[in-house]
Write a protein that holds these residues in place. Structure first.
Motif, mmCIF file in Angstrom:
data_model
loop_
_atom_site.group_PDB
_atom_site.id
_atom_site.type_symbol
_atom_site.label_atom_id
_atom_site.label_comp_id
_atom_site.label_asym_id
_atom_site.label_seq_id
_atom_site.Cartn_x
_atom_site.Cartn_y
_atom_site.Cartn_z
ATOM 1 N N ILE A 1 -2.758 -4.987 8.386
ATOM 2 C CA ILE A 1 -2.418 -3.935 7.641
ATOM 3 C C ILE A 1 -1.751 -3.332 8.835
ATOM 4 O O ILE A 1 -2.161 -2.810 9.342
ATOM 5 C CB ILE A 1 -3.128 -3.040 7.145
ATOM 6 N N PRO B 1 -1.848 10.187 -0.054
ATOM 7 C CA PRO B 1 -1.796 9.189 0.998
ATOM 8 C C PRO B 1 -1.133 9.668 2.151
ATOM 9 O O PRO B 1 -0.779 8.993 2.713
ATOM 10 C CB PRO B 1 -1.427 7.756 -0.175
ATOM 11 N N ILE C 1 -7.291 1.681 1.404
ATOM 12 C CA ILE C 1 -6.714 -0.194 1.401
ATOM 13 C C ILE C 1 -8.242 -1.031 1.259
ATOM 14 O O ILE C 1 -7.919 -2.154 0.251
ATOM 15 C CB ILE C 1 -5.383 -0.451 2.075
ATOM 16 N N THR D 1 2.468 0.515 0.210
ATOM 17 C CA THR D 1 1.514 1.315 -0.744
ATOM 18 C C THR D 1 1.630 3.148 -0.955
ATOM 19 O O THR D 1 1.287 3.248 0.664
ATOM 20 C CB THR D 1 -0.331 0.714 -0.854
ATOM 21 N N THR E 1 -4.487 5.685 4.692
ATOM 22 C CA THR E 1 -4.499 5.436 3.529
ATOM 23 C C THR E 1 -4.856 3.226 3.711
ATOM 24 O O THR E 1 -5.420 3.092 3.078
ATOM 25 C CB THR E 1 -2.787 5.626 3.601
ATOM 26 N N LYS E 2 -5.034 3.569 5.400
ATOM 27 C CA LYS E 2 -4.965 2.123 6.141
ATOM 28 C C LYS E 2 -6.463 2.574 5.702
ATOM 29 O O LYS E 2 -7.578 1.624 4.455
ATOM 30 C CB LYS E 2 -5.251 1.814 6.856
ATOM 31 N N ALA F 1 0.353 0.473 5.282
ATOM 32 C CA ALA F 1 0.098 2.383 4.902
ATOM 33 C C ALA F 1 0.880 3.677 5.345
ATOM 34 O O ALA F 1 0.871 2.939 6.511
ATOM 35 C CB ALA F 1 -1.299 1.772 5.907
#
Length: 407
Positions: free
Chosen positions: A176, A297, A164, A118, A160-161, A155
């Motif tokens: 992840i 991100p 999510i 992502t 970003t993790k 990620a």
């Protein structure tokens, strides 16, 4: 092992960070395993270890409507079409929602592990409705369906993790994996050449502030333009800004630039895509690189600038916090974000704060040079593509091992 990398962007059709990521990741992984890149557009290349296959969306859709939701329908059609060539790969790995359903269907139809990287999250980009219209609902559904079903989610930063987990609380944190973006350390180096500056009318003898990125709400370029009136009146500002998301934001950008030029005529807006060597030259000679993203991100442009020894002023958000080190490789500019749009709640204050930090760098050349040198050391220590590729292949192998155990 053969992996299928699914992407919308691949050279020469690259307009954002995800395309840059796939370009270099595929090249580095091809030194370790067989790689197939499945991209949008006319692509056909085979080096023996790296194969690039291009497909076009269904013409009935592409030629059948001009509505904003067209992009989402095209993505869905292309994902379906790609199923005809994914039966012989061992792992499918998607990049961005545009190809996420290709991974979902490949897993269901062929029983292969599905990895999803992502680069951004649709629930955190509410402004995408401006670009996609009602198709934003479809892009959000495609992303959600795929991310919940993926065997592993990559990620590009710890930030970003966290995003999510916040956006998709049903996703198990254990699946992840944080693997950063990277940089080609040989290609992105400070250069003495100033040919590109001359080409675009920039005076190499005078300092300039540089922006590189798309004209989109996410990248925050209009906030930088609004900041120009708070900067020294004689500083040059170079905006490598093209590919507007919508005609509306393009018109807004043009109006803001025209207004800013009334106070500072030294604004150079390069609207076309510049070549990679030109970009490297622009990074190499800027007095300061500015990344005013309101949602980011990762922010691969900061790596590129730092690799070319440019001091960076960037917004303190998302993955940027893991790339730019405050008062070491540059300055971070915090802002209070609207909880829905992630836009600055006080955009004028954000512009003033950007200008203040940019001005601080401009007024202290010795510190600017120290920031640039520290930035280069940081990318060398942490963000080499070879390390990123090794981590990614190791993840593939672990998924294949888990699948073999279950059998």
């Amino acid at each position: 092992m053969r992996v299928g990398l699914m992407t919308r962007e691949y050279p020469p059709n690259v307009y954002g960070g995800a395309g840059v990521h796939v370009e270099y990741l595929s090249r580095e992984m091809a030194k370790l395993i067989e790689v197939e890149v499945h991209a949008w557009g006319k692509q056909d290349m085979d080096t023996g270890v790296l194969k690039v296959i291009g497909e076009e969306p269904w013409s009935a859709i592409s030629e059948g409507t001009t509505a904003k939701f067209k992009a989402s329908l095209e993505a869905l059609s292309l994902n379906l079409l790609q199923m005809t060539s994914l039966g012989k790969i061992d792992v499918v790995h998607t990049h961005t929602w545009y190809v996420s359903m290709a991974g979902f269907w490949a897993k269901k139809l062929f029983g292969i592990p599905f990895v999803l990287t992502t680069h951004s999250l649709e629930p955190l980009r509410a402004w995408k409705a401006e670009q996609l219209g009602s198709g934003y609902q479809m892009s959000s559904w495609m992303e959600r369906t795929a991310i919940l079903d993926a065997d592993a989610v990559i990620a590009v930063s710890h930030g970003t993790k966290a995003d999510i987990i916040k956006a998709y609380p049903d996703v198990s944190p254990e699946k992840i994996h944080v693997i950063y973006n990277g940089i080609d350390l040989d290609e992105y180096q400070k250069t003495a050449s100033t040919a590109s500056l001359t080409k675009y009318g920039i005076d190499p003898a005078k300092p300039y502030v540089l922006f590189v990125g798309r004209i989109t709400r996410q990248k925050g370029v209009t906030h930088l333009v609004d900041a120009i009136k708070y900067m020294p009146a004689d500083v040059q500002v170079v905006l490598c800004a093209g590919a507007p998301d919508t005609p509306e934001i393009a018109a807004e950008m043009r109006a803001k630039v025209e207004t800013a030029r009334e106070q500072n005529p030294n604004i150079f807006w390069i609207e076309q895509m510049v070549t990679k060597p030109e970009t490297i030259e622009l990074y190499s000679h800027c007095a300061v690189f500015c990344c005013p993203s309101v949602y980011e991100p990762f922010g691969i442009i900061n790596l590129e600038a730092m690799a070319c020894r440019a001091p960076v002023v960037a917004s303190a958000t998302g993955g940027i916090l893991e790339v730019v080190v405050e008062n070491e490789t540059g300055y971070l500019v915090p802002f209070e974000a609207d909880p829905v749009t992630t836009f600055p709640s006080n955009p004028e204050q954000f512009s003033k704060d950007l200008a203040a930090k940019v001005t601080a760098v401009l007024e202290d050349p010795a510190k600017a040079k120290a920031f640039g040198e520290a930035g280069r050391r940081r990318v060398e220590d942490t963000f080499a593509w070879s390390a990123i590729a090794t981590q990614t292949v190791a993840l593939y192998r672990s998924l294949l091992a888990e699948m073999a155990e279950k059998k």
